[in-house]
Scaffold this active site. Sequence first.
Site, PDB file in Angstrom:
ATOM      1  N   ARG A  42      32.768   2.721  42.565  1.00  0.00           N
ATOM      2  CA  ARG A  42      31.831   3.282  42.916  1.00  0.00           C
ATOM      3  C   ARG A  42      31.326   4.260  42.140  1.00  0.00           C
ATOM      4  NH1 ARG A  42      37.197   7.464  46.256  1.00  0.00           N
ATOM      5  NH2 ARG A  42      37.566   6.177  47.553  1.00  0.00           N
ATOM      6  N   ARG A 102      27.003   7.748  44.170  1.00  0.00           N
ATOM      7  CA  ARG A 102      27.799   9.212  45.140  1.00  0.00           C
ATOM      8  C   ARG A 102      27.421   9.676  43.295  1.00  0.00           C
ATOM      9  NH1 ARG A 102      33.278   8.558  47.472  1.00  0.00           N
ATOM     10  NH2 ARG A 102      33.978   9.844  45.960  1.00  0.00           N
ATOM     11  N   ARG A 130      19.265   7.665  48.968  1.00  0.00           N
ATOM     12  CA  ARG A 130      20.126   7.889  50.105  1.00  0.00           C
ATOM     13  C   ARG A 130      19.560   8.979  51.243  1.00  0.00           C
ATOM     14  NH1 ARG A 130      25.535   6.399  51.249  1.00  0.00           N
ATOM     15  NH2 ARG A 130      24.423   7.950  53.265  1.00  0.00           N
ATOM     16  N   ASP A 184      30.660  -1.131  51.706  1.00  0.00           N
ATOM     17  CA  ASP A 184      31.426  -0.427  52.196  1.00  0.00           C
ATOM     18  C   ASP A 184      32.419  -1.931  53.006  1.00  0.00           C
ATOM     19  OD1 ASP A 184      32.551   2.488  53.121  1.00  0.00           O
ATOM     20  OD2 ASP A 184      33.030   1.144  54.625  1.00  0.00           O
ATOM     21  N   TYR A 190      42.671   1.397  59.357  1.00  0.00           N
ATOM     22  CA  TYR A 190      41.257   2.049  59.934  1.00  0.00           C
ATOM     23  C   TYR A 190      40.931   1.421  61.397  1.00  0.00           C
ATOM     24  CZ  TYR A 190      39.062   3.777  55.099  1.00  0.00           C
ATOM     25  OH  TYR A 190      38.811   4.277  54.644  1.00  0.00           O
TER      26      TYR A 190
END
Length: 355
Positions: free
Chosen positions: A38, A42, A51, A87, A162
């Site tokens: 990551r 972030r 973003r 992702d 998921y």
Amino acid sequence: MLPWEDAAVTNSADPSHSPLVRAARGESVPHTPVWFMRQAGRSLPEYREIRRGTDMLEACRTPDLVTEITLQPVRRHRVDGAIFFSDIVVPLQAAGVDIDIEPGVGPVLDESFASREDLERIPVLTPDMIPDIAESVRRIVLELGGTPLIGFAGAPFTLASYLIEGGPSRNHELTKSLMHGDPELWHDLCTRLSQISAAFLKVQVEAGASAIQLFDSWAGFLSRADYREYVLPHSRATLGALADAGVPRIHFGVGTGELLTDMAGAGTEVIGVDYRVNLGDAIARVGGDQPVQGNLDPALLFAPWEVVEREVRRILDEGRAAPGHIFNLGHGVLPDTDPVVLTRVVELVHEVSSR
């Protein structure tokens, strides 16, 4: 010229000879390579700025954004490898699954997976479905020069969870219920997801990625018996599809200390170790003959620097017992992490390990 010594990296440099790739193969290195899970985003203010106004999946499918975001931590921290900005649900979306990423929640579906009919909603993934991924990788590789790009995908179990839960889950009760209640459907689903993950990884490698990582974020919720019966065959199939790709394969899971031996046997050159397991213990569990990656606790980056330095030195010392060591966190960078601390960690790893 070493990546952290000068911002200019010549395009003639070969990433296959980089410290990260050499360490992943158990070869001698001038210093312990380091990157952070990551790291692309972030905690970086430049990431938050670029973003702004763009949702996650849109950003992941826009080559200009993917390229810039992937490169940002390499410029700032001088890490030894770039992780492809994407992702784990991107290949599902590309294959036609109606999935979205809700800010503050994660991947969510309106219609969760529950039956054999639902399997028909998940087609195989082919390269023509993700031309933007190949284009992004090509652009990034051109910019990186001798710094390797790490491609990645989600492991079948995590993707299945998921789909079945309809989003993130604390207990994975629906997943385990289907796994045990209809094992034939479970294995058919994971076979399909293995193909999707492998195809996603192959596109990245063929476009120029120098290594790949398979993430199994939720595997730590399983018993070892369940992992061996219901998950390992599909992770092995995913990694096996890349066996002839010519790049090192890294396998990482969260909370998987009890599963490390099995994960290390799934067909991977490097086993990722999360922060819950002492790196020395992890090396012993996998037999001491496999390169490892890890494993500083991301939360310790908020501690006083003397604590961070002590832990970095300890992990580097423990990593010497393996034939190769890639320094990393034991999970992803936390959003409020001070980027300056990450840069200092990279500098410390390079300084200490190159002596």
